[in-house]
Design a protein around this motif. Structure first.
Motif, PDB file in Angstrom:
ATOM      1  N   ASN A  52       2.757  12.294  97.000  1.00 45.98           N
ATOM      2  CA  ASN A  52       2.759  12.985  98.192  1.00 45.98           C
ATOM      3  C   ASN A  52       1.303  13.664  98.557  1.00 45.98           C
ATOM      4  O   ASN A  52       1.138  14.749  99.164  1.00 45.98           O
ATOM      5  CB  ASN A  52       3.537  14.140  98.290  1.00 45.98           C
ATOM      6  N   ASP A  53       0.273  13.038  97.899  1.00 44.81           N
ATOM      7  CA  ASP A  53      -1.166  13.584  98.107  1.00 44.81           C
ATOM      8  C   ASP A  53      -1.798  13.168  99.281  1.00 44.81           C
ATOM      9  O   ASP A  53      -2.499  13.901  99.776  1.00 44.81           O
ATOM     10  CB  ASP A  53      -1.737  13.675  96.663  1.00 44.81           C
ATOM     11  N   TRP A  54      -1.696  11.965  99.436  1.00 47.18           N
ATOM     12  CA  TRP A  54      -2.347  11.378 100.526  1.00 47.18           C
ATOM     13  C   TRP A  54      -1.714   9.898 100.845  1.00 47.18           C
ATOM     14  O   TRP A  54      -1.872   9.133 100.236  1.00 47.18           O
ATOM     15  CB  TRP A  54      -3.729  11.064 100.128  1.00 47.18           C
ATOM     16  N   LEU A  55      -0.789   9.991 102.060  1.00 43.12           N
ATOM     17  CA  LEU A  55      -0.194   8.983 102.416  1.00 43.12           C
ATOM     18  C   LEU A  55      -0.501   8.477 104.054  1.00 43.12           C
ATOM     19  O   LEU A  55      -0.634   9.211 104.614  1.00 43.12           O
ATOM     20  CB  LEU A  55       1.261   9.245 102.564  1.00 43.12           C
ATOM     21  N   HIS A  56      -0.698   7.039 104.181  1.00 47.63           N
ATOM     22  CA  HIS A  56      -0.744   6.535 105.450  1.00 47.63           C
ATOM     23  C   HIS A  56       0.485   6.073 105.670  1.00 47.63           C
ATOM     24  O   HIS A  56       1.193   5.267 105.156  1.00 47.63           O
ATOM     25  CB  HIS A  56      -1.948   5.506 105.343  1.00 47.63           C
ATOM     26  N   SER A  57       0.793   6.227 107.129  1.00 45.17           N
ATOM     27  CA  SER A  57       2.084   5.652 107.612  1.00 45.17           C
ATOM     28  C   SER A  57       2.057   5.098 109.235  1.00 45.17           C
ATOM     29  O   SER A  57       1.235   5.405 109.983  1.00 45.17           O
ATOM     30  CB  SER A  57       3.150   6.807 107.533  1.00 45.17           C
ATOM     31  N   TYR A  58       2.946   4.401 109.411  1.00 45.39           N
ATOM     32  CA  TYR A  58       3.503   4.070 110.802  1.00 45.39           C
ATOM     33  C   TYR A  58       5.052   4.288 111.145  1.00 45.39           C
ATOM     34  O   TYR A  58       5.873   3.756 110.229  1.00 45.39           O
ATOM     35  CB  TYR A  58       3.095   2.446 110.962  1.00 45.39           C
ATOM     36  N   VAL A  59       4.957   5.090 112.043  1.00 47.19           N
ATOM     37  CA  VAL A  59       6.402   5.452 112.238  1.00 47.19           C
ATOM     38  C   VAL A  59       7.104   4.815 113.370  1.00 47.19           C
ATOM     39  O   VAL A  59       6.485   4.490 114.530  1.00 47.19           O
ATOM     40  CB  VAL A  59       6.325   7.149 112.761  1.00 47.19           C
ATOM     41  N   LEU A  60       8.094   4.620 113.079  1.00 44.14           N
ATOM     42  CA  LEU A  60       9.111   3.731 113.893  1.00 44.14           C
ATOM     43  C   LEU A  60       9.875   4.605 114.670  1.00 44.14           C
ATOM     44  O   LEU A  60      10.344   4.121 116.072  1.00 44.14           O
ATOM     45  CB  LEU A  60      10.045   2.647 113.153  1.00 44.14           C
ATOM     46  N   SER A  61      10.542   5.371 114.139  1.00 44.88           N
ATOM     47  CA  SER A  61      11.586   6.601 114.929  1.00 44.88           C
ATOM     48  C   SER A  61      10.997   7.826 114.482  1.00 44.88           C
ATOM     49  O   SER A  61      10.706   8.236 113.369  1.00 44.88           O
ATOM     50  CB  SER A  61      13.002   6.233 114.416  1.00 44.88           C
ATOM     51  N   LEU A  62      11.146   8.807 115.571  1.00 47.87           N
ATOM     52  CA  LEU A  62      10.799  10.092 115.379  1.00 47.87           C
ATOM     53  C   LEU A  62      11.501  11.014 116.425  1.00 47.87           C
ATOM     54  O   LEU A  62      10.832  11.612 117.059  1.00 47.87           O
ATOM     55  CB  LEU A  62       9.347  10.335 115.369  1.00 47.87           C
ATOM     56  N   PRO A  63      12.853  10.856 116.406  1.00 46.76           N
ATOM     57  CA  PRO A  63      13.548  11.912 117.009  1.00 46.76           C
ATOM     58  C   PRO A  63      13.386  13.413 117.003  1.00 46.76           C
ATOM     59  O   PRO A  63      13.177  13.946 115.782  1.00 46.76           O
ATOM     60  CB  PRO A  63      15.166  11.430 116.986  1.00 46.76           C
ATOM     61  N   VAL A  64      13.523  14.274 117.747  1.00 35.99           N
ATOM     62  CA  VAL A  64      13.363  15.685 117.740  1.00 35.99           C
ATOM     63  C   VAL A  64      14.590  16.192 118.642  1.00 35.99           C
ATOM     64  O   VAL A  64      15.224  15.553 119.267  1.00 35.99           O
ATOM     65  CB  VAL A  64      12.259  16.331 118.344  1.00 35.99           C
ATOM     66  N   ASN A  65      14.639  17.611 118.588  1.00 34.77           N
ATOM     67  CA  ASN A  65      15.834  18.409 119.070  1.00 34.77           C
ATOM     68  C   ASN A  65      15.468  19.384 120.382  1.00 34.77           C
ATOM     69  O   ASN A  65      16.176  19.851 120.976  1.00 34.77           O
ATOM     70  CB  ASN A  65      16.591  18.897 118.252  1.00 34.77           C
ATOM     71  N   THR A  66      13.965  19.324 120.692  1.00 32.56           N
ATOM     72  CA  THR A  66      13.623  20.117 121.855  1.00 32.56           C
ATOM     73  C   THR A  66      12.726  19.237 122.721  1.00 32.56           C
ATOM     74  O   THR A  66      12.050  18.402 122.406  1.00 32.56           O
ATOM     75  CB  THR A  66      12.899  21.246 121.357  1.00 32.56           C
ATOM     76  N   GLU A  67      12.785  19.751 124.041  1.00 32.58           N
ATOM     77  CA  GLU A  67      11.931  19.340 125.083  1.00 32.58           C
ATOM     78  C   GLU A  67      10.552  19.037 124.564  1.00 32.58           C
ATOM     79  O   GLU A  67       9.636  18.223 124.893  1.00 32.58           O
ATOM     80  CB  GLU A  67      12.266  19.985 126.444  1.00 32.58           C
ATOM     81  N   ILE A  68       9.781  20.436 124.460  1.00 33.28           N
ATOM     82  CA  ILE A  68       8.439  20.755 124.071  1.00 33.28           C
ATOM     83  C   ILE A  68       8.077  19.687 122.855  1.00 33.28           C
ATOM     84  O   ILE A  68       6.827  19.042 123.119  1.00 33.28           O
ATOM     85  CB  ILE A  68       8.126  22.147 124.145  1.00 33.28           C
ATOM     86  N   ALA A  69       8.865  19.496 121.995  1.00 26.00           N
ATOM     87  CA  ALA A  69       8.381  18.652 120.928  1.00 26.00           C
ATOM     88  C   ALA A  69       8.313  17.107 121.201  1.00 26.00           C
ATOM     89  O   ALA A  69       7.604  16.571 120.873  1.00 26.00           O
ATOM     90  CB  ALA A  69       9.255  19.072 119.708  1.00 26.00           C
TER      91      ALA A  69
END
Length: 308
Positions: free
Chosen positions: A154-171
């Motif tokens: 968890n010190d330094w991670l590089h990522s590509y995100v496939l899904s990222l749902p949220v529960n508010t409009e502003i987010a």
């Protein structure tokens, strides 16, 4: 859940790059528009300290969501991450051609399911979930053992995100329009304490997309600033590659290798479809942070070598 100040059930509309979204009336965003008064946040009983943010000045930038301040500060968060092994071939099939999976062994990569609860934040309370894959850093030639070891810690991670749902409009609007992330709005329940961790993400019909439940790993408390991890995520905005940096101040966290008592349920929805497509083999690690803080920087252009 109450927030700093006199928060009501009423909402107000705000403009983000020409899109109107609702936010809680009297909430942090309504009152401060990202320029939050740290002294007021420090009085919130859920926030142990704001020292992590005092030496991190914000700057005003133009973005696709209009003028804004960066970084976005998250004063009290909790998170969980399941790390799983998956065939590199399956991961590569879901990545843009410029990205390469980070391999723990030849032909074997790393995928993650993550959930987030942001109790006190510049854009008010919200929850989030993600399916992502570990990738080699941009402009990185070959597999580096250092990259692998530090990523798993968890010190330094590089990522590509496939899904990222949220529960508010502003987010959703900030994350999708401003950062280029694959965000949509749905019901997400995330509960994390020192005993148990659980999350449920709904699909667009109100049924189950994905759910998880597990005993919380034993937590180790740290002074603020003693363990700050970094996550770099890659997205495309208007056809150009960008990198987004998150700095996480881990105040109480723990890890379990090959976790027992873990219940991961896949339903019918975008997150479950993405995870199934990666063909995960087994869960090798559970990381839970019951108390943390986050500085989320706006994305910046980056050059990525076309590996095709």
């Amino acid at each position: 859940m109450a927030s700093t100040g006199k928060l009501t059930d009423r909402t107000v509309e705000v403009d983000l790059g020409g899109r109107l979204v609702t936010v809680p009336e009297g909430g942090l965003y309504d009152r401060f528009r990202m320029d939050t008064d740290l002294e007021e946040v420090a009085r919130d009983p859920r926030v142990g300290s704001v020292d992590f943010f005092r030496r991190m000045p914000k700057s005003r930038v133009d973005s696709r969501i209009g003028p804004t301040l960066t970084p976005n500060f998250y004063y009290r968060i909790s998170t969980t991450r399941l790390t799983m092994l998956a065939p590199a071939k399956a991961i590569r099939a879901r990545l843009p051609r410029e990205m390469d999976p980070l391999e723990i062994a030849p032909g074997l990569g790393i995928v993650s399911v993550m959930t987030f609860r942001y109790d006190v934040c510049d854009i008010d309370f919200y929850t989030e979930a993600a399916v992502g894959v570990a990738v080699k850093p941009a402009r990185h030639g070959g597999l580096g053992l250092f990259d692998l070891v530090t990523g798993l810690k968890n010190d330094w991670l590089h990522s590509y995100v496939l899904s990222l749902p949220v529960n508010t409009e502003i987010a959703q609007v900030r994350g999708h329009d401003g950062y280029g992330f694959p965000k949509w709005v749905t019901d997400i329940d995330v509960d994390i304490d020192t005993e148990h961790t659980s999350a449920r993400i709904a699909n667009d019909r109100g049924g189950l997309d994905l759910a998880l439940s597990a005993p919380t790993p034993k937590q180790a408390a740290r002074p603020t600033g003693a363990h700050v991890s970094t996550l770099t995520s890659y997205t495309t905005i208007d056809g150009a590659w960008h990198s987004t940096t998150s700095q996480i101040n881990m105040l109480a966290s723990g890890t379990t290798r090959f976790p027992r008592g873990l219940d991961l349920q896949l339903g019918q929805g975008r997150m479950s479809d993405d995870l199934r497509s990666l063909k995960p083999i087994r869960t090798i690690q559970l990381d839970v942070t019951t108390e943390g803080q986050l500085a989320l920087h706006m994305p910046v252009p980056t050059s990525i070598q076309d590996r095709s």
